[in-house]
Design a protein around this motif. Structure first.
Motif, PDB file in Angstrom:
ATOM      1  N   PHE A  16      -5.586  10.708   0.349  1.00 32.84           N
ATOM      2  CA  PHE A  16      -4.788   9.523   0.660  1.00 32.84           C
ATOM      3  C   PHE A  16      -4.020   9.061  -0.593  1.00 32.84           C
ATOM      4  CE2 PHE A  16      -4.534   4.813   0.922  1.00 32.84           C
ATOM      5  CZ  PHE A  16      -3.703   4.708   2.030  1.00 32.84           C
ATOM      6  N   LEU A  17      -4.704   9.073  -1.734  1.00 32.28           N
ATOM      7  CA  LEU A  17      -4.068   8.626  -2.977  1.00 32.28           C
ATOM      8  C   LEU A  17      -2.899   9.550  -3.339  1.00 32.28           C
ATOM      9  CD1 LEU A  17      -7.327   7.675  -4.866  1.00 32.28           C
ATOM     10  CD2 LEU A  17      -5.433   6.117  -4.410  1.00 32.28           C
ATOM     11  N   GLU A  18      -3.096  10.859  -3.126  1.00 36.13           N
ATOM     12  CA  GLU A  18      -1.991  11.805  -3.399  1.00 36.13           C
ATOM     13  C   GLU A  18      -0.806  11.491  -2.503  1.00 36.13           C
ATOM     14  OE1 GLU A  18      -3.394  15.859  -2.964  1.00 36.13           O
ATOM     15  OE2 GLU A  18      -4.990  15.436  -4.420  1.00 36.13           O
ATOM     16  N   HIS A  19      -1.119  11.225  -1.226  1.00 35.01           N
ATOM     17  CA  HIS A  19      -0.070  10.920  -0.250  1.00 35.01           C
ATOM     18  C   HIS A  19       0.691   9.648  -0.658  1.00 35.01           C
ATOM     19  CE1 HIS A  19       1.788  10.328   3.689  1.00 35.01           C
ATOM     20  NE2 HIS A  19       1.348   9.078   3.634  1.00 35.01           N
ATOM     21  N   CYS A  20      -0.033   8.663  -1.206  1.00 34.37           N
ATOM     22  CA  CYS A  20       0.593   7.398  -1.614  1.00 34.37           C
ATOM     23  C   CYS A  20       1.553   7.604  -2.781  1.00 34.37           C
ATOM     24  CB  CYS A  20      -0.460   6.379  -2.062  1.00 34.37           C
ATOM     25  SG  CYS A  20      -1.457   5.759  -0.732  1.00 34.37           S
ATOM     26  N   GLN A  21       1.260   8.624  -3.605  1.00 34.19           N
ATOM     27  CA  GLN A  21       2.120   8.846  -4.786  1.00 34.19           C
ATOM     28  C   GLN A  21       3.397   9.597  -4.437  1.00 34.19           C
ATOM     29  OE1 GLN A  21      -0.753  10.773  -7.252  1.00 34.19           O
ATOM     30  NE2 GLN A  21      -1.495   8.858  -8.131  1.00 34.19           N
ATOM     31  N   GLN A  22       3.455  10.196  -3.234  1.00 39.05           N
ATOM     32  CA  GLN A  22       4.635  11.013  -2.890  1.00 39.05           C
ATOM     33  C   GLN A  22       5.847  10.142  -2.588  1.00 39.05           C
ATOM     34  OE1 GLN A  22       3.184  13.468   0.275  1.00 39.05           O
ATOM     35  NE2 GLN A  22       1.935  14.693  -1.104  1.00 39.05           N
ATOM     36  N   GLY A  70      -0.267  -8.289  14.802  1.00 39.18           N
ATOM     37  CA  GLY A  70       0.882  -7.463  15.185  1.00 39.18           C
ATOM     38  C   GLY A  70       0.723  -6.034  14.729  1.00 39.18           C
ATOM     39  N   ASN A  71       1.768  -5.519  14.055  1.00 45.93           N
ATOM     40  CA  ASN A  71       1.673  -4.119  13.642  1.00 45.93           C
ATOM     41  C   ASN A  71       1.084  -3.953  12.248  1.00 45.93           C
ATOM     42  OD1 ASN A  71       3.738  -5.034  12.176  1.00 45.93           O
ATOM     43  ND2 ASN A  71       5.322  -3.715  13.084  1.00 45.93           N
ATOM     44  N   LYS A  72       0.510  -5.034  11.709  1.00 44.75           N
ATOM     45  CA  LYS A  72      -0.162  -4.917  10.405  1.00 44.75           C
ATOM     46  C   LYS A  72      -1.522  -4.253  10.653  1.00 44.75           C
ATOM     47  CE  LYS A  72       0.515  -8.478   7.765  1.00 44.75           C
ATOM     48  NZ  LYS A  72       0.310  -9.922   7.569  1.00 44.75           N
ATOM     49  N   GLN A  73      -1.600  -2.980  10.332  1.00 47.95           N
ATOM     50  CA  GLN A  73      -2.815  -2.208  10.607  1.00 47.95           C
ATOM     51  C   GLN A  73      -3.353  -1.643   9.298  1.00 47.95           C
ATOM     52  OE1 GLN A  73      -4.364  -1.901  13.438  1.00 47.95           O
ATOM     53  NE2 GLN A  73      -2.830  -2.783  14.827  1.00 47.95           N
ATOM     54  N   PRO A  74      -4.621  -1.270   9.253  1.00 47.68           N
ATOM     55  CA  PRO A  74      -5.122  -0.607   8.044  1.00 47.68           C
ATOM     56  C   PRO A  74      -4.317   0.668   7.768  1.00 47.68           C
ATOM     57  CG  PRO A  74      -6.923  -1.198   9.523  1.00 47.68           C
ATOM     58  CD  PRO A  74      -5.652  -1.441  10.282  1.00 47.68           C
ATOM     59  N   ASP A  75      -4.194   1.004   6.481  1.00 46.67           N
ATOM     60  CA  ASP A  75      -3.524   2.252   6.106  1.00 46.67           C
ATOM     61  C   ASP A  75      -4.487   3.418   6.238  1.00 46.67           C
ATOM     62  OD1 ASP A  75      -0.874   1.254   5.053  1.00 46.67           O
ATOM     63  OD2 ASP A  75      -2.274   0.024   3.900  1.00 46.67           O
ATOM     64  N   ALA A  94       3.654  -3.039  -2.024  1.00 45.11           N
ATOM     65  CA  ALA A  94       2.499  -3.747  -1.478  1.00 45.11           C
ATOM     66  C   ALA A  94       1.249  -2.898  -1.650  1.00 45.11           C
ATOM     67  CB  ALA A  94       2.739  -4.033  -0.005  1.00 45.11           C
ATOM     68  N   GLY A  95       0.094  -3.584  -1.695  1.00 43.17           N
ATOM     69  CA  GLY A  95      -1.169  -2.861  -1.787  1.00 43.17           C
ATOM     70  C   GLY A  95      -1.483  -2.132  -0.498  1.00 43.17           C
TER      71      GLY A  95
END
Ligand code: Z5A
Length: 213
Positions: A207-213, A128-133, A5-6
């Motif tokens: 954040f982008l680095e964290h997303c790639q882990q 609900g628990n759909k929150q910004p990343d 998901a995005g």
């Protein structure tokens, strides 16, 4: 959301902190990484939401109660989530949104004095628990933000509020950032734009680095 998901990025702050300006900088970073994203805003983001925005920001309904204002914000949000945000994230697109529920806590909670528990109830119902990343909180003193906005000319129903109102809004934003330190990044937006952009890019790259882990 599924693993593919995005991501959902929101940008917050009092008026004139440079949200619209810096959203362009965020978009440029994502474009540079070939990340497919959309930019949207609240209140608004859909035809229906934009009509609700006109009701909220226009000067026609000066007698609008705080509860009515709160419910209209969430009515716009419910439509926005159903029609735009959730489908985009499911398709794997990233969503950059100019304001979201943190703004409701700040303006209707801090500014208007509505109890957080009422806002939390609607938040839970609508997303609900759909929150910004990731949330960028652009922060500067009220006088600086207002001076930038007033240079533009005509003000909307919120921009006509008192300094004390915006001080409460700002305090609530900062309190939210304390409550959610891993999601909300405070950016000092009182500096020259080039410096603000550097801070945003640094935090976004982390954040982008964290997303790639
Ligand atoms: N609202 C709410 O009450 N509850 C909710 O749940 C939600 C919203 C979602 C509409 O929001 C209103 O809705 C908002 C809160 C309420 N209240 N108001 N008003 P909006 O985001 O559409 O409206 P806004 O906050 O007024 O946006 P804005 O005035 O366009 O501000 P901005 O996007 O943060 O600023 P900007 O347009 O990027 O910059 C303003 C000017 O400052 C511009 O000329 C820039 O070139 C300049 N600028 C920006 N950064 C700098 C720096 N660093 N240095 C010098 N000059 C700068």
């Amino acid at each position: 959301m599924t693993a593919n998901a995005g991501k959902f990025i929101t940008v917050e702050g009092i008026e004139g902190v440079g949200k619209s300006t810096n959203i362009n900088a965020i978009r440029r970073v994502l474009d540079g990484r070939n990340i497919n994203c959309i930019v949207t805003r609240e209140p608004g983001g859909t035809d229906l939401g934009e009509d609700i925005r006109s009701l909220l920001l226009g000067h026609k309904h000066q007698a609008m109660s705080s509860d009515c204002e709160l419910l209209l914000m969430f009515a716009s949000r419910a439509q926005h989530l159903a029609q735009v945000i959730t489908p985009a994230l499911k398709r794997g697109q990233w969503v950059i949104c100019d304001r979201f529920t943190d703004a409701t806590y700040a303006y209707q909670g801090g500014g208007r004095g509505i109890d957080d528990k009422h806002i939390a109830l609607l938040e839970d119902w609508v997303h609900g628990n759909k929150q910004p990343d990731l949330t960028f909180l652009l922060d500067t003193d009220v006088a600086t933000g207002m001076a930038r906005v007033h240079k533009r000319g005509a003000t909307d129903r919120f921009e006509s509020e008192t300094i004390a109102f915006f001080e409460r809004v700002r305090s609530k934003y900062l309190a939210r950032a304390k409550q959610h330190p891993s999601r909300i990044a405070i950016i000092d937006a009182g500096r020259p734009l080039s410096e603000v952009e550097v801070s945003i890019r640094e935090r976004l790259n982390l954040f982008l680095e964290h997303c790639q882990q």
